[in-house]
Write an enzyme that holds these catalytic residues in place. Structure first.
Site, PDB file in Angstrom:
ATOM      1  N   LYS A  41       0.782  -1.364  -0.130  1.00 19.73           N
ATOM      2  CA  LYS A  41      -0.167  -0.114   0.006  1.00 19.73           C
ATOM      3  C   LYS A  41       0.877   1.207   0.033  1.00 19.73           C
ATOM      4  CE  LYS A  41      -1.710   1.477   4.183  1.00 19.73           C
ATOM      5  NZ  LYS A  41      -1.489   3.022   4.541  1.00 19.73           N
ATOM      6  N   ASN A  42       1.941   1.115   0.783  1.00 15.96           N
ATOM      7  CA  ASN A  42       2.795   2.597   1.092  1.00 15.96           C
ATOM      8  C   ASN A  42       3.765   2.627   0.103  1.00 15.96           C
ATOM      9  OD1 ASN A  42       1.288   2.924   3.250  1.00 15.96           O
ATOM     10  ND2 ASN A  42       2.727   2.435   4.529  1.00 15.96           N
ATOM     11  N   CYS A  50      -4.952  12.619  13.596  1.00 16.50           N
ATOM     12  CA  CYS A  50      -5.400  11.354  13.242  1.00 16.50           C
ATOM     13  C   CYS A  50      -5.206  10.487  14.327  1.00 16.50           C
ATOM     14  CB  CYS A  50      -4.887  10.537  11.888  1.00 16.50           C
ATOM     15  SG  CYS A  50      -3.165  10.178  12.446  1.00 16.50           S
ATOM     16  N   ARG A  63       0.595  14.445  13.223  1.00 21.44           N
ATOM     17  CA  ARG A  63       1.154  14.471  11.727  1.00 21.44           C
ATOM     18  C   ARG A  63       0.986  15.782  10.891  1.00 21.44           C
ATOM     19  NH1 ARG A  63      -1.125   8.673   9.498  1.00 21.44           N
ATOM     20  NH2 ARG A  63       0.894   8.987   8.099  1.00 21.44           N
ATOM     21  N   ASP A  89       5.070   0.704  12.091  1.00 18.85           N
ATOM     22  CA  ASP A  89       3.851   0.011  11.321  1.00 18.85           C
ATOM     23  C   ASP A  89       3.557  -1.553  11.850  1.00 18.85           C
ATOM     24  OD1 ASP A  89       3.222   2.609  10.280  1.00 18.85           O
ATOM     25  OD2 ASP A  89       3.672   1.871   8.310  1.00 18.85           O
ATOM     26  N   ARG A 142      -8.087  -1.298   5.123  1.00 15.54           N
ATOM     27  CA  ARG A 142      -7.417  -0.136   4.460  1.00 15.54           C
ATOM     28  C   ARG A 142      -6.102  -0.419   4.011  1.00 15.54           C
ATOM     29  NH1 ARG A 142      -9.085   5.414   7.201  1.00 15.54           N
ATOM     30  NH2 ARG A 142      -7.813   6.052   5.608  1.00 15.54           N
TER      31      ARG A 142
HETATM   32  N1  EPU Z   1       6.522  14.710  10.442  1.00 12.70           N
HETATM   33  C1  EPU Z   1       6.484  16.218  10.933  1.00 12.70           C
HETATM   34  N2  EPU Z   1       6.475  17.042   9.901  1.00 12.70           N
HETATM   35  C2  EPU Z   1       6.299  16.648   8.569  1.00 12.70           C
HETATM   36  C3  EPU Z   1       6.246  15.200   8.425  1.00 12.70           C
HETATM   37  C4  EPU Z   1       6.204  14.432   9.251  1.00 12.70           C
HETATM   38  O1  EPU Z   1       6.777  16.581  12.011  1.00 12.70           O
HETATM   39  O2  EPU Z   1       6.006  17.406   7.706  1.00 12.70           O
HETATM   40  C5  EPU Z   1       6.485  13.814  11.691  1.00 12.70           C
HETATM   41  C6  EPU Z   1       5.255  12.992  11.809  1.00 12.70           C
HETATM   42  O3  EPU Z   1       4.386  13.659  12.722  1.00 12.70           O
HETATM   43  C7  EPU Z   1       5.671  11.789  12.384  1.00 12.70           C
HETATM   44  C8  EPU Z   1       7.056  11.404  11.712  1.00 12.70           C
HETATM   45  O4  EPU Z   1       7.458  12.747  11.120  1.00 12.70           O
HETATM   46  O5  EPU Z   1       5.910  11.766  13.916  1.00 12.70           O
HETATM   47  C9  EPU Z   1       7.112  10.524  10.517  1.00 12.70           C
HETATM   48  O6  EPU Z   1       5.985  10.667   9.474  1.00 12.70           O
HETATM   49  P1  EPU Z   1       6.269  10.410   8.197  1.00 12.70           P
HETATM   50  O7  EPU Z   1       6.397  11.691   7.397  1.00 12.70           O
HETATM   51  O8  EPU Z   1       7.683   9.644   7.921  1.00 12.70           O
HETATM   52  O9  EPU Z   1       5.026   9.426   7.666  1.00 12.70           O
HETATM   53  P2  EPU Z   1       4.158   9.392   6.606  1.00 12.70           P
HETATM   54  O10 EPU Z   1       4.847   9.653   5.441  1.00 12.70           O
HETATM   55  O11 EPU Z   1       2.952  10.314   6.897  1.00 12.70           O
HETATM   56  C10 EPU Z   1       4.231   7.104   6.191  1.00 12.70           C
HETATM   57  C11 EPU Z   1       3.422   5.801   6.033  1.00 12.70           C
HETATM   58  C12 EPU Z   1       2.911   5.487   7.561  1.00 12.70           C
HETATM   59  C13 EPU Z   1       4.096   4.914   8.352  1.00 12.70           C
HETATM   60  C14 EPU Z   1       5.166   6.378   8.128  1.00 12.70           C
HETATM   61  C15 EPU Z   1       6.392   6.020   9.041  1.00 12.70           C
HETATM   62  C16 EPU Z   1       2.182   5.893   3.981  1.00 12.70           C
HETATM   63  C17 EPU Z   1       0.911   6.423   3.082  1.00 12.70           C
HETATM   64  N3  EPU Z   1       2.094   6.162   5.222  1.00 12.70           N
HETATM   65  O12 EPU Z   1       3.684   8.035   6.840  1.00 12.70           O
HETATM   66  O13 EPU Z   1       1.898   4.242   7.439  1.00 12.70           O
HETATM   67  O14 EPU Z   1       3.767   4.957   9.574  1.00 12.70           O
HETATM   68  O15 EPU Z   1       5.532   6.748   6.984  1.00 12.70           O
HETATM   69  O16 EPU Z   1       7.172   4.876   8.383  1.00 12.70           O
HETATM   70  O17 EPU Z   1       3.240   5.674   3.324  1.00 12.70           O
HETATM   71  C18 EPU Z   1       0.293   2.951   7.946  1.00 12.70           C
HETATM   72  O18 EPU Z   1       0.614   2.377   6.825  1.00 12.70           O
HETATM   73  O19 EPU Z   1      -0.336   2.181   8.837  1.00 12.70           O
HETATM   74  C19 EPU Z   1       0.859   4.017   8.220  1.00 12.70           C
HETATM   75  C20 EPU Z   1       0.585   4.744   8.901  1.00 12.70           C
END
Ligand code: EPU
Length: 427
Positions: free
Chosen positions: A22-23, A116, A121, A305, A398
Site C-alpha cells: 500500500k505504502n 489522526c 502528523r 507499522d 485499508r
Molecule cells: N512529521 C513532521 N512534519 C512533517 C512530516 C512528518 O513532524 O512535515 C513527523 C510525523 O508527525 C511523524 C514522523 O515525522 O511523527 C514520521 O512521519 P512520516 O512523514 O515519515 O510518515 P508519513 O509519510 O505520514 C508513512 C506511512 C505510514 C508510516 C510512516 C512511517 C504512507 C501512506 N504512510 O507516513 O504508514 O507509519 O510513513 O514509516 O506511506 C500505515 O501504513 O499504517 C501508516 C501509518
C-alpha cells in the site's frame, strides 16, 4: 462497522501470498500525474485507501481504470489543482499529491490535514521543502495554497527523515531541468520503489536508499508499466501471527531483507526461520521467550507499522519487554484492548512495558482504533482461549487484502460480520 468473530487457539499451517505494498502504491499513483500519458501499476490489491486515492486522482482530471489488479492512470490532461474532494479528507496519502500537482499545474490547493488516530502528523517538512524549491506557500487556518512561478531546484536538508516529505520533494523535482539535492531523507524500501518507478519512466535520480538523493530534472516522463514491491508490513503481520499461534507457514512473494529486524527478533524469541529469494519459511511452537527493548524508528530501524502486532506477541510470550514508540505520539490505543484480553501492559509516556505471559489471552469484546492496531488485535484473538469479537474492522481493510480469507486458509477460525456503515480517518 463490520466485526470479526475469532475462535482462538488454532495453529497456523500452509502458504500465504503477500500482496503488493500500500505504502509503495499510493506515492506511485501520485507520481503517475507527472506522466503525460498512461501509467499501469500491476498486481494492485483492493485496499480501501487505494480506491480513495483513485477517486482523488480522478477529481483532478486524470482517467483511471482498475481491472484484474491492473490500475491504469492516464494523466495526459489534468483539469484541476485542488485536492479538496471528499476522499481527500479521508486518507492521509492525499498529501503525496502536492508535489506532482505543483510540478504539473504550477499551483495546488489542499485542505490542511487534521490530526489522526495515531498522532498530529504535521506537514511542515513538506511545505518548507517546497518553499526551498521556489514554491510560494500560503497557509490559512484550514487550507494550504502553493503557487510555483519558477522551479529553482536547490539543496535541502530535511529536519527529520519523513517518508512523505521525501517522496513529495522527489516528485516535485523530477521535471524542470534543475538539480535538487535532498539530505537527511528517509530510506524506506517504498521510497526506493517510487524512485525505481520514476527512473523507469525516464527520471534522473541517484542515491535512493541512502541519506542523500540527487534529482536532475528532465523535461518529460514517458508512459510505463510497473510492479511494486510486496508489502513488508503485511508480511511481518503474518510472521507475528505464526510466531504467537504456533505452526509452520511459508510466506511467499516477498523480499525477506525488508523484514530483517523482525526476523532477527523472532529467531531470538525461539522461532525457526529460513529465507529463500522471495519467501520465508517459519515455524514456531507458540511458546516464546522474549526479553527485549524495541524502539521504533525510520528504516532500517524497527517499523512503527509493526509496533502493535509485535506488542500482541510480546504480551503472549514469557518475559518482560519494552517498546518505545518514537514515530507517532498516539500509537498506543491498542494497549487498553490487549489488556481487556488479559495482557499486562503499562504505558509511561512513549514507552510501553509488557509483562508477558504465554497463558494471558482470553476471548473478549474489543475494537480497532486504527489499521495496524486492528491487525495486532487479530493476532491476540487468534492466540486467545475462547471467542473474541473485534469491532470496527473496516480499519483493517485499508491495508490488508482478504485478511480473513488468508488466515482461514492457514487454519484460523475467523469470520466476518458485515456492516454497511462506513468510517473515515487519516492514515
Ligand atoms: N512529521 C513532521 N512534519 C512533517 C512530516 C512528518 O513532524 O512535515 C513527523 C510525523 O508527525 C511523524 C514522523 O515525522 O511523527 C514520521 O512521519 P512520516 O512523514 O515519515 O510518515 P508519513 O509519510 O505520514 C508513512 C506511512 C505510514 C508510516 C510512516 C512511517 C504512507 C501512506 N504512510 O507516513 O504508514 O507509519 O510513513 O514509516 O506511506 C500505515 O501504513 O499504517 C501508516 C501509518
Amino acid at each position: 462497522m463490520s466485526k470479526y468473530i475469532v475462535n482462538g487457539g488454532k495453529k497456523l499451517h500452509g502458504k500465504v501470498v503477500v500482496e503488493k505494498s500500500k505504502n509503495a502504491i499510493l506515492p506511485i499513483m501520485a507520481a503517475s500525474l507527472l506522466v503525460q500519458g498512461k501509467t499501469t501499476i500491476t498486481n494492485v490489491p483492493n485496499f480501501s485507501d487505494i480506491t480513495a486515492m483513485a477517486k482523488i486522482i480522478e477529481s483532478l482530471g486524470a482517467k483511471i481504470t482498475f481491472a484484474s489488479g491492473n490500475l491504469t492512470i492516464d494523466a495526459t490532461t489534468l483539469s484541476d489543482a485542488d485536492i479538496t474532494c471528499e476522499e481527500a479528507g479521508k486518507i492521509r496519502a492525499s498529501v503525496f499529491l502536492m508535489g506532482p500537482v505543483i510540478s504539473r499545474m504550477h499551483r495546488c490547493k489542499i485542505s490542511k490535514p487534521g490530526g489522526c488516530a495515531i498522532g498530529a502528523r504535521p506537514i511542515d517538512i513538506h511545505l518548507s521543502g517546497f518553499e526551498a524549491l521556489g514554491v510560494c506557500v500560503q497557509e490559512t487556518q484550514n487550507e494550504v495554497l502553493c503557487v510555483l512561478d519558477c522551479f529553482s531546484g536547490g539543496e535541502i536538508t530535511l529536519r527529520m527523515a519523513s517518508v512523505g516529505a521525501t517522496e513529495n520533494l522527489i516528485m516535485c523535482s523530477v521535471l524542470g531541468n534543475k538539480t535538487t539535492i535532498l539530505h537527511g531523507v528517509a530510506k524506506e524500501p517504498e521510497i526506493v520503489d517510487l524512485c525505481k518507478f520514476l527512473i523507469g519512466a525516464g527520471a534522473n535520480i541517484v542515491g535512493e536508499g541512502t541519506d542523500t538523493i540527487t534529482i536532475v530534472g528532465v523535461s518529460k516522463l514517458k508512459p510505463t508499466t510497473f510492479t511494486p514491491i510486496a508489502d513488508r508490513i503485511v508480511a511481518g503481520t503474518y510472521m507475528l501471527a505464526v510466531a504467537l499461534c504456533g505452526g509452520r507457514v511459508q510466506i511467499c512473494d516477498i523480499n525477506a531483507g525488508h523484514n530483517q529486524r523482525l526476523i532477527d527478533l523472532l529467531a531470538r524469541f525461539g522461532c525457526k526461520i529460513s529465507c529463500k529469494s522471495d519467501r520465508i519459511y517459519m515455524s514456531s511452537s507458540g511458546f516464546l521467550q522474549a526479553n527485549c527493548n524495541i524502539v521504533t524508528g525510520p528504516y532500517p530501524e524497527f517499523a512503527t507499522d509493526l509496533q502493535s502486532q509485535i506488542m500482541a506477541v510480546l504480551a503472549g510470550a514469557d518475559g518482560v519487554c519494552t517498546i518505545t514508540e518514537n514515530m507517532f505520539e498516539s500509537r498506543f490505543k491498542h494497549v487498553a484492548e490487549f489488556n481487556k484480553m488479559g495482557a499486562n501492559i503499562v504505558v509511561h509516556k512513549n514507552t510501553a512495558t509488557i509483562f508477558g505471559n504465554s497463558q494471558c489471552y482470553h476471548g473478549q469484546n474489543v475494537k480497532c482504533h486504527d489499521l495496524r492496531g486492528g491487525a495486532g488485535l487479530v493476532i491476540s484473538a487468534l492466540a486467545a482461549k475462547g471467542t473474541t469479537i473485534i469491532d470496527q474492522i473496516d480499519y483493517i481493510g485499508r491495508g490488508y487484502e482478504n485478511f480473513e480469507q488468508k488466515l482461514d486458509s492457514l487454519g484460523a477460525d475467523i469470520h466476518r460480520i458485515e456492516d454497511e456503515e462506513e468510517k473515515h480517518n487519516w492514515y
